[in-house]
Scaffold this motif. Structure first.
Motif, PDB file in Angstrom:
ATOM      1  N   LEU A  27      25.301  37.706  21.442  1.00  0.00           N
ATOM      2  CA  LEU A  27      26.529  37.560  21.189  1.00  0.00           C
ATOM      3  C   LEU A  27      27.040  36.661  22.410  1.00  0.00           C
ATOM      4  CD1 LEU A  27      26.875  41.615  21.688  1.00  0.00           C
ATOM      5  CD2 LEU A  27      27.207  40.599  19.541  1.00  0.00           C
ATOM      6  N   MET A  28      28.336  36.584  22.057  1.00  0.00           N
ATOM      7  CA  MET A  28      29.674  35.500  22.849  1.00  0.00           C
ATOM      8  C   MET A  28      29.776  36.210  24.057  1.00  0.00           C
ATOM      9  SD  MET A  28      32.596  35.064  23.935  1.00  0.00           S
ATOM     10  CE  MET A  28      33.489  36.293  22.944  1.00  0.00           C
ATOM     11  N   VAL A  29      29.547  35.600  24.688  1.00  0.00           N
ATOM     12  CA  VAL A  29      29.346  35.886  26.794  1.00  0.00           C
ATOM     13  C   VAL A  29      31.182  35.248  26.954  1.00  0.00           C
ATOM     14  CG1 VAL A  29      28.272  35.939  28.726  1.00  0.00           C
ATOM     15  CG2 VAL A  29      27.102  36.347  26.668  1.00  0.00           C
ATOM     16  N   SER A  30      31.706  35.725  27.297  1.00  0.00           N
ATOM     17  CA  SER A  30      33.234  35.479  28.520  1.00  0.00           C
ATOM     18  C   SER A  30      32.562  34.331  29.636  1.00  0.00           C
ATOM     19  CB  SER A  30      34.159  36.424  28.032  1.00  0.00           C
ATOM     20  OG  SER A  30      33.592  37.383  28.702  1.00  0.00           O
ATOM     21  N   GLY A  31      32.717  33.755  29.507  1.00  0.00           N
ATOM     22  CA  GLY A  31      33.268  33.155  31.108  1.00  0.00           C
ATOM     23  C   GLY A  31      34.193  32.409  32.098  1.00  0.00           C
ATOM     24  N   ARG A  32      34.214  32.175  33.303  1.00  0.00           N
ATOM     25  CA  ARG A  32      35.784  31.071  34.162  1.00  0.00           C
ATOM     26  C   ARG A  32      35.471  30.203  34.294  1.00  0.00           C
ATOM     27  NH1 ARG A  32      40.663  33.550  33.249  1.00  0.00           N
ATOM     28  NH2 ARG A  32      39.996  35.910  33.284  1.00  0.00           N
ATOM     29  N   MET A  33      35.879  29.072  34.127  1.00  0.00           N
ATOM     30  CA  MET A  33      35.702  27.557  34.131  1.00  0.00           C
ATOM     31  C   MET A  33      35.505  27.145  35.916  1.00  0.00           C
ATOM     32  SD  MET A  33      38.112  24.640  33.541  1.00  0.00           S
ATOM     33  CE  MET A  33      38.379  24.855  31.853  1.00  0.00           C
TER      34      MET A  33
ATOM     35  N   ARG B 129      28.681  36.534  33.503  1.00  0.00           N
ATOM     36  CA  ARG B 129      28.044  37.297  33.944  1.00  0.00           C
ATOM     37  C   ARG B 129      26.798  37.072  33.281  1.00  0.00           C
ATOM     38  NH1 ARG B 129      26.863  40.393  29.407  1.00  0.00           N
ATOM     39  NH2 ARG B 129      28.105  40.455  28.089  1.00  0.00           N
ATOM     40  N   CYS B 130      25.294  37.382  33.586  1.00  0.00           N
ATOM     41  CA  CYS B 130      24.456  37.506  33.085  1.00  0.00           C
ATOM     42  C   CYS B 130      23.665  38.584  32.586  1.00  0.00           C
ATOM     43  CB  CYS B 130      22.940  37.279  34.049  1.00  0.00           C
ATOM     44  SG  CYS B 130      21.839  36.745  33.739  1.00  0.00           S
ATOM     45  N   PRO B 131      23.656  38.581  31.305  1.00  0.00           N
ATOM     46  CA  PRO B 131      23.310  39.345  30.426  1.00  0.00           C
ATOM     47  C   PRO B 131      21.993  40.029  30.405  1.00  0.00           C
ATOM     48  CG  PRO B 131      24.127  37.640  28.628  1.00  0.00           C
ATOM     49  CD  PRO B 131      23.613  37.210  30.314  1.00  0.00           C
TER      50      PRO B 131
ATOM     51  N   ASN C 140      21.307  31.672  39.628  1.00  0.00           N
ATOM     52  CA  ASN C 140      21.617  33.356  39.591  1.00  0.00           C
ATOM     53  C   ASN C 140      21.900  34.260  40.945  1.00  0.00           C
ATOM     54  OD1 ASN C 140      20.533  34.491  36.530  1.00  0.00           O
ATOM     55  ND2 ASN C 140      19.079  33.238  37.134  1.00  0.00           N
ATOM     56  N   HIS C 141      22.079  32.918  41.942  1.00  0.00           N
ATOM     57  CA  HIS C 141      22.015  33.637  43.224  1.00  0.00           C
ATOM     58  C   HIS C 141      23.847  33.440  43.895  1.00  0.00           C
ATOM     59  CE1 HIS C 141      17.955  34.298  43.833  1.00  0.00           C
ATOM     60  NE2 HIS C 141      18.045  32.569  43.587  1.00  0.00           N
ATOM     61  N   VAL C 142      24.376  34.204  42.695  1.00  0.00           N
ATOM     62  CA  VAL C 142      25.988  34.203  42.719  1.00  0.00           C
ATOM     63  C   VAL C 142      26.929  35.748  42.293  1.00  0.00           C
ATOM     64  CG1 VAL C 142      26.821  31.657  42.998  1.00  0.00           C
ATOM     65  CG2 VAL C 142      26.798  33.282  41.050  1.00  0.00           C
ATOM     66  N   ALA C 143      27.997  36.004  42.732  1.00  0.00           N
ATOM     67  CA  ALA C 143      28.544  36.599  42.402  1.00  0.00           C
ATOM     68  C   ALA C 143      27.970  38.247  41.973  1.00  0.00           C
ATOM     69  CB  ALA C 143      29.434  36.354  41.654  1.00  0.00           C
TER      70      ALA C 143
ATOM     71  N   THR D 230      24.525  40.559  39.205  1.00  0.00           N
ATOM     72  CA  THR D 230      25.652  40.550  38.373  1.00  0.00           C
ATOM     73  C   THR D 230      26.031  39.040  37.722  1.00  0.00           C
ATOM     74  OG1 THR D 230      27.124  41.211  37.735  1.00  0.00           O
ATOM     75  CG2 THR D 230      25.341  42.633  37.413  1.00  0.00           C
ATOM     76  N   GLY D 231      26.080  38.287  38.287  1.00  0.00           N
ATOM     77  CA  GLY D 231      27.029  37.353  37.796  1.00  0.00           C
ATOM     78  C   GLY D 231      26.092  36.044  37.891  1.00  0.00           C
TER      79      GLY D 231
END
Length: 264
Positions: free
Chosen positions: A143-149, A162-164, A199-202, A205-206
């Protein structure tokens, strides 16, 4: 990390790009110090980059640089590093080794050589708070995953997402396309490949993705390149980078100013 940066790190440090005049080479370092020019630092063999400033030059034996945000706390002496910046519009850089690190900064061995290559649009720039920053990540078989630049260059983009759990992102994963906007543009569609995953941010799940564009449409890449140049000039004006110092401000105040801007 974009392919252009990979190319720069592979090819810049060759004899044909070496600054042979010692006076000019030392002048480049003095410009970095005097004009408080933003630099990008890499630990060799690692993809992650850091932003820093040159704080001092010690009798052509040592260079003192600011400790970047999120820089590893324990780096062994002798670790090789690469530093790139832009001096008078020219990409300039050197390779060195860490001598020591403390709370006041990092001490590097004075470089054996300085290199220059006229190349533009290599540095990443963050969008402003008014600029669009939403990114749609289309994956093969998912599925499409959204994110922020987080920031963007002519060759790639860094995205917080987010990390599926069912299908985590992986380095070298081919993305069908990224869909995003930049200032005053229609949606851009860029095929891409993931170059690094942090993976070590936010929180748990970030994730931060370093993504490289793959054979993007020429018109869209040109729009990105123009935006990068515009933002680069805006940031330089905002920070006063590239202007001669009045001599009244100390390097540490510049460090605090840049850290505050980068955190925001």
């Amino acid at each position: 990390m974009t392919e252009q940066i990979h190319e720069m790190r592979r090819n810049l440090f060759s004899e044909r790009f070496r600054v042979t005049a010692s006076v000019k080479a030392s002048g480049i370092l003095e410009n970095l110090l005097r004009e408080h020019i933003f630099c990008t630092l890499w630990l060799d063999d690692q993809i992650q980059s850091y932003n820093t400033l040159l704080l001092g030059i010690n009798l052509e034996s040592e260079l003192h640089i600011d400790v970047p945000l999120n820089f590893p706390k324990q780096i062994d002496a002798g670790f090789h590093v690469t530093l790139l910046s832009r001096v008078d519009g020219v990409i300039s850089g050197f390779q060195s080794q860490i001598l020591r690190q403390d709370e006041s900064g990092i001490v590097l061995h004075y470089p054996d050589a300085i290199y220059q290559l006229q190349r533009r649009q290599l540095f990443r720039v963050p969008p402003t708070v008014q600029d669009p920053d939403e990114v749609e990540i289309y994956r093969q078989g998912a599925l499409m995953v959204s994110g922020r630049m987080q920031d963007i260059s002519a060759g790639g983009i860094r995205i917080m997402s987010r990390c599926p759990k069912d299908l985590p992102f992986q380095p070298s994963e081919i993305l069908s396309q990224l869909v995003f906007k930049i200032r005053d543009s229609d949606p851009l569609h860029m095929p891409a490949v993931i170059r690094f995953v942090d993976n070590h941010v936010a929180g748990a799940t970030g994730v931060i993705l370093g993504v490289e564009f793959q054979n993007p449409p020429a018109a869209d890449q040109e729009k990105v390149a123009q935006y990068v140049q515009t933002r680069d000039r805006e940031i330089l004006r905002m920070l006063g980078i590239g202007l001669r110092s009045s001599g009244k401000q100390q390097p540490s105040s510049w460090s605090d100013k840049i850290k505050s801007w980068w955190k925001s």
